[in-house]
Design a protein around this motif. Structure first.
Motif, PDB file in Angstrom:
ATOM      1  N   GLY A 213       0.804  -1.228   0.000  1.00 21.28           N
ATOM      2  CA  GLY A 213       0.000   0.000   0.000  1.00 21.28           C
ATOM      3  C   GLY A 213       0.829   1.265   0.000  1.00 21.28           C
ATOM      4  O   GLY A 213       0.301   2.346   0.257  1.00 21.28           O
ATOM      5  N   VAL A 214       2.131   1.163  -0.280  1.00 19.75           N
ATOM      6  CA  VAL A 214       3.016   2.336  -0.276  1.00 19.75           C
ATOM      7  C   VAL A 214       3.203   2.821  -1.716  1.00 19.75           C
ATOM      8  O   VAL A 214       3.560   2.034  -2.596  1.00 19.75           O
ATOM      9  N   THR A 215       2.967   4.107  -1.937  1.00 13.07           N
ATOM     10  CA  THR A 215       3.159   4.676  -3.280  1.00 13.07           C
ATOM     11  C   THR A 215       4.557   5.273  -3.353  1.00 13.07           C
ATOM     12  O   THR A 215       4.757   6.473  -3.181  1.00 13.07           O
ATOM     13  N   LEU A 216       5.549   4.431  -3.602  1.00  3.94           N
ATOM     14  CA  LEU A 216       6.938   4.907  -3.687  1.00  3.94           C
ATOM     15  C   LEU A 216       7.132   5.566  -5.057  1.00  3.94           C
ATOM     16  O   LEU A 216       6.770   4.978  -6.073  1.00  3.94           O
ATOM     17  N   PRO A 217       7.719   6.769  -5.111  1.00  3.38           N
ATOM     18  CA  PRO A 217       7.807   7.467  -6.408  1.00  3.38           C
ATOM     19  C   PRO A 217       8.965   6.962  -7.268  1.00  3.38           C
ATOM     20  O   PRO A 217       9.813   7.731  -7.703  1.00  3.38           O
ATOM     21  N   VAL A 218       9.031   5.663  -7.496  1.00  6.72           N
ATOM     22  CA  VAL A 218      10.151   5.075  -8.246  1.00  6.72           C
ATOM     23  C   VAL A 218       9.615   4.373  -9.490  1.00  6.72           C
ATOM     24  O   VAL A 218       8.688   3.566  -9.400  1.00  6.72           O
ATOM     25  N   ARG A 219      10.217   4.680 -10.634  1.00  4.39           N
ATOM     26  CA  ARG A 219       9.812   4.043 -11.892  1.00  4.39           C
ATOM     27  C   ARG A 219      11.040   3.871 -12.778  1.00  4.39           C
ATOM     28  O   ARG A 219      12.053   4.564 -12.592  1.00  4.39           O
ATOM     29  N   PRO A 220      10.964   2.932 -13.737  1.00  3.52           N
ATOM     30  CA  PRO A 220      12.123   2.720 -14.608  1.00  3.52           C
ATOM     31  C   PRO A 220      12.260   3.801 -15.679  1.00  3.52           C
ATOM     32  O   PRO A 220      11.271   4.221 -16.268  1.00  3.52           O
ATOM     33  N   GLY A 221      13.495   4.246 -15.909  1.00  2.00           N
ATOM     34  CA  GLY A 221      13.792   5.202 -16.991  1.00  2.00           C
ATOM     35  C   GLY A 221      14.928   4.623 -17.831  1.00  2.00           C
ATOM     36  O   GLY A 221      15.976   4.267 -17.291  1.00  2.00           O
ATOM     37  N   LYS A 222      14.706   4.521 -19.136  1.00  2.00           N
ATOM     38  CA  LYS A 222      15.712   3.847 -19.994  1.00  2.00           C
ATOM     39  C   LYS A 222      16.941   4.727 -20.228  1.00  2.00           C
ATOM     40  O   LYS A 222      16.812   5.924 -20.475  1.00  2.00           O
ATOM     41  N   ARG A 223      18.133   4.098 -20.162  1.00  2.00           N
ATOM     42  CA  ARG A 223      19.392   4.786 -20.480  1.00  2.00           C
ATOM     43  C   ARG A 223      20.208   3.885 -21.396  1.00  2.00           C
ATOM     44  O   ARG A 223      20.398   2.696 -21.097  1.00  2.00           O
ATOM     45  N   THR A 224      20.713   4.461 -22.496  1.00  2.00           N
ATOM     46  CA  THR A 224      21.512   3.690 -23.445  1.00  2.00           C
ATOM     47  C   THR A 224      22.982   4.045 -23.287  1.00  2.00           C
ATOM     48  O   THR A 224      23.318   5.229 -23.157  1.00  2.00           O
ATOM     49  N   VAL A 225      23.822   3.021 -23.284  1.00  2.00           N
ATOM     50  CA  VAL A 225      25.278   3.226 -23.216  1.00  2.00           C
ATOM     51  C   VAL A 225      25.876   2.759 -24.540  1.00  2.00           C
ATOM     52  O   VAL A 225      25.557   1.657 -25.018  1.00  2.00           O
ATOM     53  N   PHE A 226      26.725   3.596 -25.138  1.00  2.00           N
ATOM     54  CA  PHE A 226      27.369   3.268 -26.418  1.00  2.00           C
ATOM     55  C   PHE A 226      28.843   2.976 -26.183  1.00  2.00           C
ATOM     56  O   PHE A 226      29.514   3.715 -25.461  1.00  2.00           O
ATOM     57  N   HIS A 227      29.320   1.917 -26.804  1.00  2.00           N
ATOM     58  CA  HIS A 227      30.736   1.559 -26.742  1.00  2.00           C
ATOM     59  C   HIS A 227      31.316   1.849 -28.122  1.00  2.00           C
ATOM     60  O   HIS A 227      30.827   1.335 -29.125  1.00  2.00           O
ATOM     61  N   PHE A 228      32.356   2.690 -28.179  1.00  2.00           N
ATOM     62  CA  PHE A 228      32.905   3.037 -29.502  1.00  2.00           C
ATOM     63  C   PHE A 228      34.429   3.041 -29.478  1.00  2.00           C
ATOM     64  O   PHE A 228      35.058   3.156 -28.419  1.00  2.00           O
ATOM     65  N   LEU A 229      34.993   2.889 -30.668  1.00  2.00           N
ATOM     66  CA  LEU A 229      36.446   2.920 -30.839  1.00  2.00           C
ATOM     67  C   LEU A 229      36.821   4.214 -31.554  1.00  2.00           C
ATOM     68  O   LEU A 229      36.026   4.759 -32.331  1.00  2.00           O
ATOM     69  N   CYS A 230      38.041   4.675 -31.300  1.00  2.00           N
ATOM     70  CA  CYS A 230      38.501   5.907 -31.932  1.00  2.00           C
ATOM     71  C   CYS A 230      40.011   5.811 -32.092  1.00  2.00           C
ATOM     72  O   CYS A 230      40.750   5.877 -31.108  1.00  2.00           O
ATOM     73  N   ARG A 231      40.451   5.674 -33.337  1.00  2.40           N
ATOM     74  CA  ARG A 231      41.882   5.471 -33.588  1.00  2.40           C
ATOM     75  C   ARG A 231      42.721   6.686 -33.193  1.00  2.40           C
ATOM     76  O   ARG A 231      43.830   6.568 -32.715  1.00  2.40           O
ATOM     77  N   GLU A 232      42.146   7.867 -33.374  1.00  2.00           N
ATOM     78  CA  GLU A 232      42.884   9.107 -33.101  1.00  2.00           C
ATOM     79  C   GLU A 232      43.077   9.379 -31.615  1.00  2.00           C
ATOM     80  O   GLU A 232      43.817  10.272 -31.242  1.00  2.00           O
ATOM     81  N   ALA A 233      42.382   8.650 -30.772  1.00  2.00           N
ATOM     82  CA  ALA A 233      42.297   9.050 -29.359  1.00  2.00           C
ATOM     83  C   ALA A 233      43.112   8.173 -28.421  1.00  2.00           C
ATOM     84  O   ALA A 233      42.809   8.087 -27.248  1.00  2.00           O
TER      85      ALA A 233
END
Ligand SMILES: Cc1cc2nc3c(=O)[nH]c(=O)nc-3n(C[C@H](O)[C@H](O)[C@H](O)COP(=O)(O)OP(=O)(O)OC[C@H]3O[C@@H](n4cnc5c(N)ncnc54)[C@H](O)[C@@H]3O)c2cc1C
Length: 385
Positions: A213-233
């Motif tokens: 009976g508890v209305t906890l203000p918690v909900r899922p929010g999507k987050r995307t993580v990108f993995h990338f390569l960079c030769r110059e870096a």
């Protein structure tokens, strides 16, 4: 004997189980109900596993500093190498006033963070453009990243060795006697009696709270993580801290490349419904910001992306710890809004102190009490990433 039943065996639930069974003052029994021991959709294993002292709320700094000290000793305490890297966070700001105000709180809490002018930034990180940057803050100690999946497995395996039970089961509801939770039931028809129940269900914590009976203000929010390569870096990869750009885009080295992400504005952050990466984010927001901030990122190659769910606390984007009104023996460790894996050790300590000693003995984090939304109190955090 106190029977504690924990719903959810991610970082929060496993850390709480471990902390309880490791506490000489605890003479009870701990059962963790986890529906998916592969943790395929748990926030913990999908996390970027960063840890920082650069918060504006003192309680967040305390929890994360406790977390850092725990990670430093994880080898001794859990018998695992969590791959802790002390590389710092570099926060870039166009508004120096906020960064200065946050810095004052961080220093007062004992954190080691330096403020850097654009000139000092350019000298220290020659691969960065300081265009549009008024000030930077660089964590000199107790900031970096680690391997969250190994930490989780360390907590889980060590807790089991010390007597905790981990059951593969999906909890579906509570049995109650008045306002007290007296047992947790699972889909396979089992019933787990308890004196204390803990809600460590991550992005699903709002649902679990509702059973009492508890209305906890918690909900899922999507987050995307990108993995990338960079030769110059190559040089940047070797040396870079986790950089939080003025645009909100963050990036850090990972293996031979980098990972990066960005959070949406609160009004454009709907309740998550799937784990499909939002591929367009890279082209539209992340890559333009990265290439502006560091010209070496003009040419990059994305090798993979994954999406996980933040456990968003829509009240004030901070942890909710302990009981909420209406269910005094249901303790929540929820709503961390993207900074929970670094705070799991500290949050577990706060809840374990409460279970064993009736109050928090180790970390002063009363302001994060889970009853604050019902009392109209907010903990303001200006540094949500
Ligand atoms: C992309 C991404 C990046 C992040 N980056 C960072 C970061 O850099 N630093 C940081 O500190 N934090 C970060 N976070 C946040 C962090 O991962 C979470 O705050 C933390 O892992 C929460 O741990 P948890 O144990 O509460 O949740 P989870 O890891 O999600 O575990 C909850 C568990 O509960 C189980 N469960 C749920 N309902 C039930 C039920 N009814 N019955 C049985 N089991 C149930 C689930 O299966 C799950 O395993 C990130 C999160 C994401 C998604």
């Amino acid at each position: 004997m106190t029977a504690v039943v924990i719903v959810g065996g991610g970082a929060m639930g496993a850390a709480l189980a471990w902390t309880l069974v490791s506490d000489p003052g605890f003479d009870g029994a701990v059962t963790v109900l986890e529906r998916d021991p592969t943790y395929a959709t748990a926030s913990t294993t999908l996390s970027a596993a960063g840890i920082r002292t650069q918060f504006s709320a003192p309680e967040n700094i305390r929890l994360s500093r406790y977390g850092w000290r725990f990670l430093e000793r994880a080898g001794d305490l859990l018998g695992v190498d969590v791959g802790l890297r002390e590389r710092g966070y570099l926060t870039l700001a166009s508004d120096p006033a906020t960064l200065r105000a946050n810095h004052a709180v961080q220093i007062a809490e004992g954190a080691s963070v330096a403020l850097l002018t654009p000139e000092a930034l350019a000298a220290r990180f020659p691969w960065l453009s300081v265009e549009g940057v008024a000030l930077g803050a660089l964590g000199l100690k107790e900031e970096g990243w680690f391997d969250a999946a190994t930490l989780l497995q360390g907590w889980r395996a060590s807790a089991i060795r010390r007597g905790a039970r981990f059951e593969t089961a999906e909890a579906t509801g509570f049995h109650r006697d008045g306002d007290r939770v007296v047992a947790v039931e699972t889909t396979d028809g089992r019933v787990f009696p308890c004196a204390v129940a803990a809600n460590c269900a991550g992005p699903w914590a709002g649902r679990v709270a509702a059973w009492a009976g508890v209305t906890l203000p918690v909900r899922p929010g999507k987050r995307t993580v990108f993995h990338f390569l960079c030769r110059e870096a190559a040089e940047a990869a070797a040396e870079s801290p986790l950089v939080v750009d003025v645009s909100g885009v963050w990036m850090r080295p990972e293996g031979a490349g980098f990972i990066a992400g960005v959070s949406p504005a609160p009004e454009a952050d709907p309740e998550a419904a799937d784990f499909d990466p939002e591929w367009a984010l890279f082209e539209e927001r992340i890559w333009p910001a990265l290439a502006t901030r560091a010209p070496c990122f003009e040419a990059v190659r994305v090798v993979r992306a994954w999406a996980g769910w933040y456990e968003m606390n829509d009240w004030d984007a901070n942890a909710l710890l302990g009981p909420a009104p209406g269910a005094p023996n249901l303790l929540h460790a929820a709503g961390f809004s993207g900074h929970g894996v670094q705070q799991a050790a500290g949050a577990a300590r706060v809840l374990a102190d409460r279970i064993v000693h009736g109050r928090s003995l180790t970390i002063s984090a009363e302001a994060l009490s889970a009853d604050r939304f019902a009392k109209g109190r907010r903990v303001r955090e200006r540094a949500v990433i």
